[in-house]
Design a protein around this motif. Structure first.
Motif, PDB file in Angstrom:
ATOM      1  N   PRO A  69       0.809  -1.222   0.000  1.00 23.20           N
ATOM      2  CA  PRO A  69       0.000   0.000   0.000  1.00 23.20           C
ATOM      3  C   PRO A  69       0.847   1.280   0.000  1.00 23.20           C
ATOM      4  O   PRO A  69       0.415   2.303  -0.523  1.00 23.20           O
ATOM      5  N   SER A  70       2.038   1.223   0.578  1.00 20.12           N
ATOM      6  CA  SER A  70       2.856   2.433   0.629  1.00 20.12           C
ATOM      7  C   SER A  70       3.639   2.646  -0.657  1.00 20.12           C
ATOM      8  O   SER A  70       3.959   3.773  -1.014  1.00 20.12           O
ATOM      9  N   GLY A  71       3.983   1.561  -1.332  1.00 17.33           N
ATOM     10  CA  GLY A  71       4.738   1.667  -2.575  1.00 17.33           C
ATOM     11  C   GLY A  71       6.241   1.729  -2.387  1.00 17.33           C
ATOM     12  O   GLY A  71       6.974   1.766  -3.361  1.00 17.33           O
ATOM     13  N   TRP A  72       6.726   1.733  -1.149  1.00 20.01           N
ATOM     14  CA  TRP A  72       8.162   1.812  -0.948  1.00 20.01           C
ATOM     15  C   TRP A  72       8.709   0.804   0.050  1.00 20.01           C
ATOM     16  O   TRP A  72       9.918   0.586   0.108  1.00 20.01           O
ATOM     17  N   ILE A  73       7.856   0.154   0.831  1.00 15.09           N
ATOM     18  CA  ILE A  73       8.325  -0.787   1.852  1.00 15.09           C
ATOM     19  C   ILE A  73       8.988  -2.004   1.208  1.00 15.09           C
ATOM     20  O   ILE A  73      10.111  -2.377   1.556  1.00 15.09           O
ATOM     21  N   LEU A  74       8.321  -2.631   0.256  1.00 12.66           N
ATOM     22  CA  LEU A  74       8.882  -3.811  -0.387  1.00 12.66           C
ATOM     23  C   LEU A  74      10.108  -3.470  -1.230  1.00 12.66           C
ATOM     24  O   LEU A  74      11.049  -4.257  -1.297  1.00 12.66           O
ATOM     25  N   ILE A  75      10.115  -2.313  -1.845  1.00  8.40           N
ATOM     26  CA  ILE A  75      11.267  -1.914  -2.649  1.00  8.40           C
ATOM     27  C   ILE A  75      12.483  -1.687  -1.750  1.00  8.40           C
ATOM     28  O   ILE A  75      13.599  -2.112  -2.071  1.00  8.40           O
ATOM     29  N   THR A  76      12.271  -1.046  -0.601  1.00  7.90           N
ATOM     30  CA  THR A  76      13.364  -0.837   0.343  1.00  7.90           C
ATOM     31  C   THR A  76      13.884  -2.172   0.853  1.00  7.90           C
ATOM     32  O   THR A  76      15.108  -2.390   0.925  1.00  7.90           O
ATOM     33  N   PHE A  77      12.980  -3.070   1.185  1.00 11.59           N
ATOM     34  CA  PHE A  77      13.378  -4.400   1.652  1.00 11.59           C
ATOM     35  C   PHE A  77      14.116  -5.158   0.556  1.00 11.59           C
ATOM     36  O   PHE A  77      15.080  -5.880   0.823  1.00 11.59           O
ATOM     37  N   TYR A  78      13.685  -4.991  -0.690  1.00 14.24           N
ATOM     38  CA  TYR A  78      14.349  -5.627  -1.831  1.00 14.24           C
ATOM     39  C   TYR A  78      15.801  -5.161  -1.931  1.00 14.24           C
ATOM     40  O   TYR A  78      16.713  -5.973  -2.091  1.00 14.24           O
ATOM     41  N   PHE A  79      16.033  -3.854  -1.840  1.00 14.18           N
ATOM     42  CA  PHE A  79      17.387  -3.335  -1.956  1.00 14.18           C
ATOM     43  C   PHE A  79      18.259  -3.750  -0.775  1.00 14.18           C
ATOM     44  O   PHE A  79      19.433  -4.063  -0.946  1.00 14.18           O
ATOM     45  N   ILE A  80      17.689  -3.773   0.431  1.00 10.59           N
ATOM     46  CA  ILE A  80      18.456  -4.219   1.598  1.00 10.59           C
ATOM     47  C   ILE A  80      18.863  -5.677   1.438  1.00 10.59           C
ATOM     48  O   ILE A  80      20.023  -6.039   1.669  1.00 10.59           O
ATOM     49  N   CYS A  81      17.927  -6.505   1.013  1.00 10.09           N
ATOM     50  CA  CYS A  81      18.228  -7.922   0.812  1.00 10.09           C
ATOM     51  C   CYS A  81      19.212  -8.117  -0.343  1.00 10.09           C
ATOM     52  O   CYS A  81      20.123  -8.954  -0.261  1.00 10.09           O
ATOM     53  N   GLY A  82      19.041  -7.376  -1.419  1.00 18.76           N
ATOM     54  CA  GLY A  82      19.942  -7.479  -2.559  1.00 18.76           C
ATOM     55  C   GLY A  82      21.363  -7.085  -2.195  1.00 18.76           C
ATOM     56  O   GLY A  82      22.325  -7.766  -2.575  1.00 18.76           O
ATOM     57  N   ILE A  83      21.517  -6.014  -1.433  1.00 19.57           N
ATOM     58  CA  ILE A  83      22.853  -5.589  -1.002  1.00 19.57           C
ATOM     59  C   ILE A  83      23.456  -6.622  -0.057  1.00 19.57           C
ATOM     60  O   ILE A  83      24.661  -6.902  -0.120  1.00 19.57           O
ATOM     61  N   ALA A  84      22.647  -7.215   0.796  1.00 22.92           N
ATOM     62  CA  ALA A  84      23.150  -8.245   1.710  1.00 22.92           C
ATOM     63  C   ALA A  84      23.660  -9.456   0.938  1.00 22.92           C
ATOM     64  O   ALA A  84      24.708 -10.019   1.275  1.00 22.92           O
ATOM     65  N   VAL A  85      22.953  -9.853  -0.118  1.00 20.33           N
ATOM     66  CA  VAL A  85      23.392 -10.994  -0.925  1.00 20.33           C
ATOM     67  C   VAL A  85      24.672 -10.650  -1.682  1.00 20.33           C
ATOM     68  O   VAL A  85      25.589 -11.468  -1.776  1.00 20.33           O
ATOM     69  N   VAL A  86      24.766  -9.431  -2.200  1.00 20.52           N
ATOM     70  CA  VAL A  86      25.977  -9.005  -2.901  1.00 20.52           C
ATOM     71  C   VAL A  86      27.167  -9.033  -1.942  1.00 20.52           C
ATOM     72  O   VAL A  86      28.247  -9.533  -2.294  1.00 20.52           O
ATOM     73  N   ILE A  87      27.001  -8.542  -0.723  1.00 18.97           N
ATOM     74  CA  ILE A  87      28.083  -8.559   0.259  1.00 18.97           C
ATOM     75  C   ILE A  87      28.461  -9.985   0.618  1.00 18.97           C
ATOM     76  O   ILE A  87      29.641 -10.321   0.764  1.00 18.97           O
ATOM     77  N   LYS A  88      27.473 -10.865   0.737  1.00 18.11           N
ATOM     78  CA  LYS A  88      27.743 -12.273   1.040  1.00 18.11           C
ATOM     79  C   LYS A  88      28.611 -12.900  -0.031  1.00 18.11           C
ATOM     80  O   LYS A  88      29.592 -13.582   0.263  1.00 18.11           O
ATOM     81  N   TYR A  89      28.266 -12.682  -1.305  1.00 19.29           N
ATOM     82  CA  TYR A  89      29.050 -13.279  -2.380  1.00 19.29           C
ATOM     83  C   TYR A  89      30.429 -12.641  -2.506  1.00 19.29           C
ATOM     84  O   TYR A  89      31.399 -13.341  -2.811  1.00 19.29           O
ATOM     85  N   LEU A  90      30.552 -11.348  -2.257  1.00 21.33           N
ATOM     86  CA  LEU A  90      31.879 -10.727  -2.279  1.00 21.33           C
ATOM     87  C   LEU A  90      32.765 -11.310  -1.188  1.00 21.33           C
ATOM     88  O   LEU A  90      33.943 -11.585  -1.414  1.00 21.33           O
ATOM     89  N   LYS A  91      32.209 -11.515   0.012  1.00 22.33           N
ATOM     90  CA  LYS A  91      32.972 -12.129   1.082  1.00 22.33           C
ATOM     91  C   LYS A  91      33.364 -13.551   0.720  1.00 22.33           C
ATOM     92  O   LYS A  91      34.502 -13.977   0.993  1.00 22.33           O
ATOM     93  N   ASP A  92      32.440 -14.307   0.128  1.00 26.55           N
ATOM     94  CA  ASP A  92      32.743 -15.695  -0.260  1.00 26.55           C
ATOM     95  C   ASP A  92      33.853 -15.740  -1.319  1.00 26.55           C
ATOM     96  O   ASP A  92      34.752 -16.588  -1.239  1.00 26.55           O
ATOM     97  N   ILE A  93      33.789 -14.850  -2.291  1.00 22.33           N
ATOM     98  CA  ILE A  93      34.794 -14.838  -3.353  1.00 22.33           C
ATOM     99  C   ILE A  93      36.163 -14.457  -2.778  1.00 22.33           C
ATOM    100  O   ILE A  93      37.170 -15.098  -3.084  1.00 22.33           O
ATOM    101  N   PHE A  94      36.206 -13.421  -1.943  1.00 21.59           N
ATOM    102  CA  PHE A  94      37.491 -12.994  -1.380  1.00 21.59           C
ATOM    103  C   PHE A  94      38.052 -14.037  -0.432  1.00 21.59           C
ATOM    104  O   PHE A  94      39.271 -14.190  -0.327  1.00 21.59           O
ATOM    105  N   SER A  95      37.195 -14.762   0.278  1.00 25.53           N
ATOM    106  CA  SER A  95      37.691 -15.802   1.195  1.00 25.53           C
ATOM    107  C   SER A  95      38.281 -16.985   0.431  1.00 25.53           C
ATOM    108  O   SER A  95      39.139 -17.695   0.965  1.00 25.53           O
ATOM    109  N   LYS A  96      37.860 -17.216  -0.781  1.00 24.83           N
ATOM    110  CA  LYS A  96      38.418 -18.313  -1.571  1.00 24.83           C
ATOM    111  C   LYS A  96      39.816 -17.991  -2.085  1.00 24.83           C
ATOM    112  O   LYS A  96      40.557 -18.898  -2.439  1.00 24.83           O
ATOM    113  N   PHE A  97      40.170 -16.730  -2.114  1.00 22.34           N
ATOM    114  CA  PHE A  97      41.502 -16.340  -2.559  1.00 22.34           C
ATOM    115  C   PHE A  97      42.485 -16.206  -1.412  1.00 22.34           C
ATOM    116  O   PHE A  97      43.652 -15.938  -1.632  1.00 22.34           O
ATOM    117  N   GLN A  98      42.041 -16.376  -0.199  1.00 27.25           N
ATOM    118  CA  GLN A  98      42.944 -16.258   0.953  1.00 27.25           C
ATOM    119  C   GLN A  98      43.407 -17.611   1.401  1.00 27.25           C
ATOM    120  O   GLN A  98      42.857 -18.607   1.228  1.00 27.25           O
TER     121      GLN A  98
END
Length: 98
Positions: A69-98
């Motif tokens: 109904p607000s038009g921004w709650i799900l979009i904000t949650f989408y971006f927070i979740c998307g950034i969290a997944v991106v950070i997770k994969y960046l950490k996983d990739i960098f940990s494989k090189f260490q």
């Protein structure tokens, strides 16, 4: 290709980043296991789970946008979740090189 800066464009870029880093993480794991000689196809199941646990919920959030109904709650949650997944994969990739 016109790179826009609208909300829909940024949502698409977030999903591209998630999928691109998922594929990059898969390729790094695949190449490392192949060169070690310990190639096993069971690690692929982990990436299928990642698609089910990370990518599918992002798509589901977008499909529920019309119900927000607000038009921004799900979009904000989408971006927070998307950034969290991106950070997770960046950490996983960098940990494989260490």
């Amino acid at each position: 290709m016109d790179l826009g800066f609208g909300l829909a464009d940024w949502m698409l870029y977030t999903l591209w980043a998630v999928m691109g880093l998922l594929i990059l993480d898969f390729l790094v794991a695949f190449i490392r296991s192949f060169w070690k000689g310990s190639f096993d196809t069971s690690f692929i199941l982990g990436y299928l789970k990642d698609i089910l646990y990370f990518v599918f919920p992002l798509q589901f959030l977008i499909s529920m946008y019309a119900l927000d109904p607000s038009g921004w709650i799900l979009i904000t949650f989408y971006f927070i979740c998307g950034i969290a997944v991106v950070i997770k994969y960046l950490k996983d990739i960098f940990s494989k090189f260490q």
